[in-house]
Design a protein around this motif. Structure first.
Motif, mmCIF file in Angstrom:
data_model
loop_
_atom_site.group_PDB
_atom_site.id
_atom_site.type_symbol
_atom_site.label_atom_id
_atom_site.label_comp_id
_atom_site.label_asym_id
_atom_site.label_seq_id
_atom_site.Cartn_x
_atom_site.Cartn_y
_atom_site.Cartn_z
ATOM 1 N N HIS A 89 0.811 -1.215 0.000
ATOM 2 C CA HIS A 89 0.000 0.000 0.000
ATOM 3 C C HIS A 89 0.848 1.270 0.000
ATOM 4 N N THR A 90 2.159 1.120 -0.198
ATOM 5 C CA THR A 90 3.037 2.289 -0.175
ATOM 6 C C THR A 90 4.079 2.160 -1.283
ATOM 7 N N ALA A 91 5.126 2.974 -1.202
ATOM 8 C CA ALA A 91 6.222 2.940 -2.174
ATOM 9 C C ALA A 91 7.535 2.872 -1.422
ATOM 10 N N ASN A 121 0.698 0.852 -6.938
ATOM 11 C CA ASN A 121 1.661 1.830 -6.418
ATOM 12 C C ASN A 121 2.708 2.168 -7.471
ATOM 13 N N THR A 122 3.410 3.266 -7.251
ATOM 14 C CA THR A 122 4.503 3.660 -8.141
ATOM 15 C C THR A 122 5.663 4.155 -7.287
ATOM 16 N N ARG A 275 0.335 10.363 -3.620
ATOM 17 C CA ARG A 275 1.637 10.504 -4.283
ATOM 18 C C ARG A 275 2.261 9.145 -4.617
ATOM 19 N N ASP A 276 1.858 8.093 -3.900
ATOM 20 C CA ASP A 276 2.390 6.748 -4.142
ATOM 21 C C ASP A 276 1.524 5.945 -5.099
ATOM 22 N N ALA A 277 0.414 6.520 -5.555
ATOM 23 C CA ALA A 277 -0.541 5.789 -6.389
ATOM 24 C C ALA A 277 -0.130 5.861 -7.855
ATOM 25 N N THR A 282 -5.964 2.132 -10.191
ATOM 26 C CA THR A 282 -6.274 2.503 -8.814
ATOM 27 C C THR A 282 -6.754 1.260 -8.090
ATOM 28 N N THR A 283 -6.075 0.914 -7.001
ATOM 29 C CA THR A 283 -6.495 -0.229 -6.205
ATOM 30 C C THR A 283 -7.298 0.263 -5.009
ATOM 31 N N LEU A 284 -8.337 -0.512 -4.685
ATOM 32 C CA LEU A 284 -9.262 -0.155 -3.608
ATOM 33 C C LEU A 284 -9.372 -1.313 -2.639
ATOM 34 N N ARG A 285 -9.506 -0.987 -1.361
ATOM 35 C CA ARG A 285 -9.724 -2.008 -0.337
ATOM 36 C C ARG A 285 -11.224 -2.233 -0.197
#
Length: 366
Positions: A89-91, A121-122, A275-277, A282-285
């Motif tokens: 969920h982060t970078a 993420n990117t 900023r990490d997306a 787009t991923t969603l929980r």
């Protein structure tokens, strides 16, 4: 009978080389660019097997499933692998890379995925590249998902092996791919006795028989339809302007994220910080009382072409992926995805605001 996909004039070496040159311009690179006749896994694996061996100490950054695959290939080559895994969920950060170098100064190879479409993420490659360049390690980058959606600048970032594919943000074919190769990477391959030769995986075959030969004779019959499709998608990007194509992907990501938050029903962005997306997906929980794959199944029953997918493997229960790359980086595709998700959540008895989501998406489109 004739068919537009058949009875084509042969694709000669000059045309093949011209397509390579256009791909090089897309990457703003002066490095050698080799177009390989297969999906991007071909150069991704070929580049690792060409440059890694028992004497290699690799820092393998894992921000999604492809990073895990690269570690497996590196180990199979006999390399010593130091995995740097961060939550999906982060970078990863440049500081984490710097710390890994401080703890393991013997690292001479770094593998990284730019944008992970599978996890949404990117990674900040420009900042990471400065750290890798200062350390002197060879830098291998998977830019398959990011090319066309965000800047990919191997020369400016110090990337020695940059692999791209056309099937995502470029909106092109899946059956052809490319890799830019620095002089340092060619030297590493030449010194590696385990580098594939006389093999479909071999980059050295392309170097010695194609590039060093002046790009006058192809190694084998080219994948003609895929090459023509690659040429067409590069032409389309050139006509629209790369900046405009990247802006469209950024808008699709911003609109999807804003719309999903406004939709409600318990949906949350999987990647915490915008900023990490990644701009490609787009991923969603999914809400805790639901199963992501079931929600996606219901959404696709209502609209089979909507660009939704559940997460892979263990993520299938909790992750929904909204793809918005290539032809789906449009307001219409974003709206369709949000509407389909809203309908699926509503069927589960969850309160949603579809109209509010569509208004939020429209307002976020840049």
């Amino acid at each position: 009978m004739t068919h537009p996909f058949l009875d084509l004039a042969p694709l000669g070496a000059d045309r093949f080389a011209a397509i390579e040159d256009r791909v090089a311009r897309l990457l703003s690179t002066g490095q050698d660019v080799v177009i390989m006749q297969g999906e991007a896994l071909l150069p991704l694996e070929g580049a690792i097997r060409a440059t890694a061996g028992p004497g290699t100490t690799a820092l393998n950054v894992i921000t999604g499933p492809y990073g895990q695959t690269f570690g497996d290939w590196l180990r199979d080559c006999g390399a010593t692998v130091i995995d740097l895994a961060v939550p999906f969920h982060t970078a990863v950060t440049a500081e984490q890379i710097r710390q890994a170098f401080a703890e393991h100064p013997e690292i001479d190879f770094v593998s990284l995925v730019h944008a992970e479409a599978a996890t949404g993420n990117t990674n900040p490659v420009a900042e990471i590249g400065e750290v890798v360049r200062a350390h002197g390690a060879l830098f291998y980058l998977d830019a398959v998902a990011s090319i066309g959606a965000e800047p990919v600048l191997p020369d400016a970032w110090g990337v020695d092996l940059c692999v791209i594919g056309a099937q995502k943000a470029m909106g092109g074919p899946a059956g052809v791919s490319a890799v830019s190769v620095s002089e340092r990477a060619w030297a590493r391959m030449a010194a590696n006795p385990r580098a594939p030769r006389r093999s479909y995986l071999s980059l050295l075959d392309w170097k010695e028989r194609w590039i060093d030969g002046g790009r006058r004779a192809l190694l084998h019959a080219p994948a003609q339809l895929e090459m023509l499709a690659l040429e067409a998608c590069v032409e389309r990007i050139e006509a629209a302007g790369l900046d405009a194509v990247m802006a469209r992907h950024a808008s699709a990501a911003a609109a999807t994220r804003a719309g999903a938050v406004a939709l409600g029903g318990g949906l949350e962005p999987y990647v915490y910080e915008a900023r990490d997306a990644a701009p490609v997906a787009t991923t969603l929980r999914a809400p805790s009382q639901t199963v992501a794959s079931e929600l996606v199944r219901r959404a696709l029953e209502a609209d089979p072409v909507v660009p939704l997918a559940a997460g892979g493997g263990a993520l299938a229960k909790e992750m929904i992926r909204v793809n918005h790359y290539g032809a789906d980086a449009t307001p219409g595709a974003v709206r369709a995805g949000l509407a389909a998700l809203g309908a699926a959540l509503s069927e589960q008895g969850l309160p949603v605001d579809v109209e509010g989501a569509l208004r939020a998406a429209e307002g976020a489109w840049r």
